[in-house]
Design an enzyme around this catalytic site. Structure first.
Site, PDB file in Angstrom:
ATOM      1  N   ALA A  86       0.828  -1.082   0.106  1.00  9.13           N
ATOM      2  CA  ALA A  86      -0.007  -0.032   0.042  1.00  9.13           C
ATOM      3  C   ALA A  86       0.751   1.349   0.072  1.00  9.13           C
ATOM      4  CB  ALA A  86      -0.822  -0.159   1.198  1.00  9.13           C
ATOM      5  N   LEU A 136       0.771   5.903  -0.457  1.00 12.64           N
ATOM      6  CA  LEU A 136       0.046   7.298  -0.305  1.00 12.64           C
ATOM      7  C   LEU A 136       0.048   7.671  -1.932  1.00 12.64           C
ATOM      8  CD1 LEU A 136       1.752   9.122   2.467  1.00 12.64           C
ATOM      9  CD2 LEU A 136      -0.371   8.320   2.467  1.00 12.64           C
ATOM     10  N   GLU A 146       3.432   0.789  -6.105  1.00 13.02           N
ATOM     11  CA  GLU A 146       3.455   0.413  -4.490  1.00 13.02           C
ATOM     12  C   GLU A 146       3.800  -1.534  -5.053  1.00 13.02           C
ATOM     13  OE1 GLU A 146       4.163   1.825  -2.044  1.00 13.02           O
ATOM     14  OE2 GLU A 146       3.328   3.969  -2.774  1.00 13.02           O
ATOM     15  N   GLU A 198       7.411  -2.400  -3.035  1.00 15.23           N
ATOM     16  CA  GLU A 198       7.142  -3.047  -1.822  1.00 15.23           C
ATOM     17  C   GLU A 198       7.249  -4.558  -1.777  1.00 15.23           C
ATOM     18  OE1 GLU A 198       3.975  -2.115   0.733  1.00 15.23           O
ATOM     19  OE2 GLU A 198       4.758   0.066   0.886  1.00 15.23           O
ATOM     20  N   PRO A 217     -13.549   8.551   8.807  1.00 12.93           N
ATOM     21  CA  PRO A 217     -14.059   9.755   8.504  1.00 12.93           C
ATOM     22  C   PRO A 217     -14.555  10.681   9.529  1.00 12.93           C
ATOM     23  CG  PRO A 217     -15.394   7.858   8.327  1.00 12.93           C
ATOM     24  CD  PRO A 217     -13.957   7.258   8.529  1.00 12.93           C
ATOM     25  N   GLY A 218     -14.294  10.153  10.791  1.00 14.52           N
ATOM     26  CA  GLY A 218     -14.624  11.129  11.896  1.00 14.52           C
ATOM     27  C   GLY A 218     -13.552  12.289  12.180  1.00 14.52           C
TER      28      GLY A 218
END
Length: 227
Positions: A99, A101, A116, A120, A138-139
């Site tokens: 994974a 960004l 990636e 990796e 999402p909070g």
């Protein structure tokens, strides 16, 4: 087993009636409260409408995140590639899927996923598909994550392999049968969110005869929030 309490009057709907929707609330102010190496924290005052038409204002600190992609690489025997990586905030070594960004300006999500996987795991894949899209927290964060399924795996030539650094330098790769990966998630032995979501989503996709997979190039408007 009794049914849902009738007095609450909660309707039953179909799946087609439920979909997350983008909503723009009025921002009264926004300021960068913290500037980090990878992401910022933004303090915002936003108006929230009430049931009676009144409007309240709340202040929220939001991690402004560039988004990320995750790759579940599945070999011909339906083994999942996992990488053991140290994660300092939780003081643990976690088993994760490749994974990264979306931090390269202008780079498409699928291109980032291919990069990636190569960087990796020293792998390239002939077949790509979208498995699931999700918001990580999402909070308090804008981080959106897209999980791809990669199949038809082959090795990156030795001379072209990425020189890994920092936490990535000591990553340990293993292959785990998909069914055992599901069991490890449900028994609480795997905790990385991309691993949990990806393993369960791919397991569900396989149970549906792979009919739920989406084209790898499908647009992803939620994916990137530039700094």
């Amino acid at each position: 087993m009794s049914g849902f309490p009738e007095e609450l009057r909660v309707p039953v709907v179909t799946g087609e009636q439920v979909a997350d929707a983008r909503v723009q609330r009025t921002l009264r102010s926004t300021e960068v409260a913290f500037t980090g190496r990878v992401w910022d924290v933004v303090r915002e005052e936003v108006e929230l409408p009430g049931a009676g038409g009144e409007v309240s204002t709340v202040t929220r600190d939001v991690q402004r995140h560039p988004g990320a992609v995750t790759v579940l690489a599945l070999d011909g025997e339906e083994n999942v590639l996992l990488l053991k990586q140290y994660r300092h905030p939780v003081r643990r070594e976690l088993w994760e899927l490749p994974a990264g960004l979306l931090d390269v300006e202008g780079e498409a999500p699928l291109t980032a996923a291919r990069r990636e996987l190569a960087e990796e795991a020293d792998l390239v894949a002939a077949e790509w598909a979208v498995v699931v899209d999700w918001f990580n927290s999402p909070g308090g964060s804008s981080e959106a994550n897209r999980i791809y399924l990669a199949r038809g795996l082959s090795a990156v030539p030795a001379a072209e392999r990425h020189d890994r650094e920092d936490e990535e330098r000591d990553m340990v790769p293993v292959r785990l049968p998909l069914d055992e990966a599901v069991r490890a998630v449900l028994e609480g032995r795997l905790h990385n969110p991309g691993t949990v979501v990806g393993v369960l989503a791919v397991h569900a996709a396989r149970a549906a005869g792979w009919s739920t997979l989406r084209p790898a190039e499908e647009p992803w408007p939620e994916g990137v929030l530039r700094r």
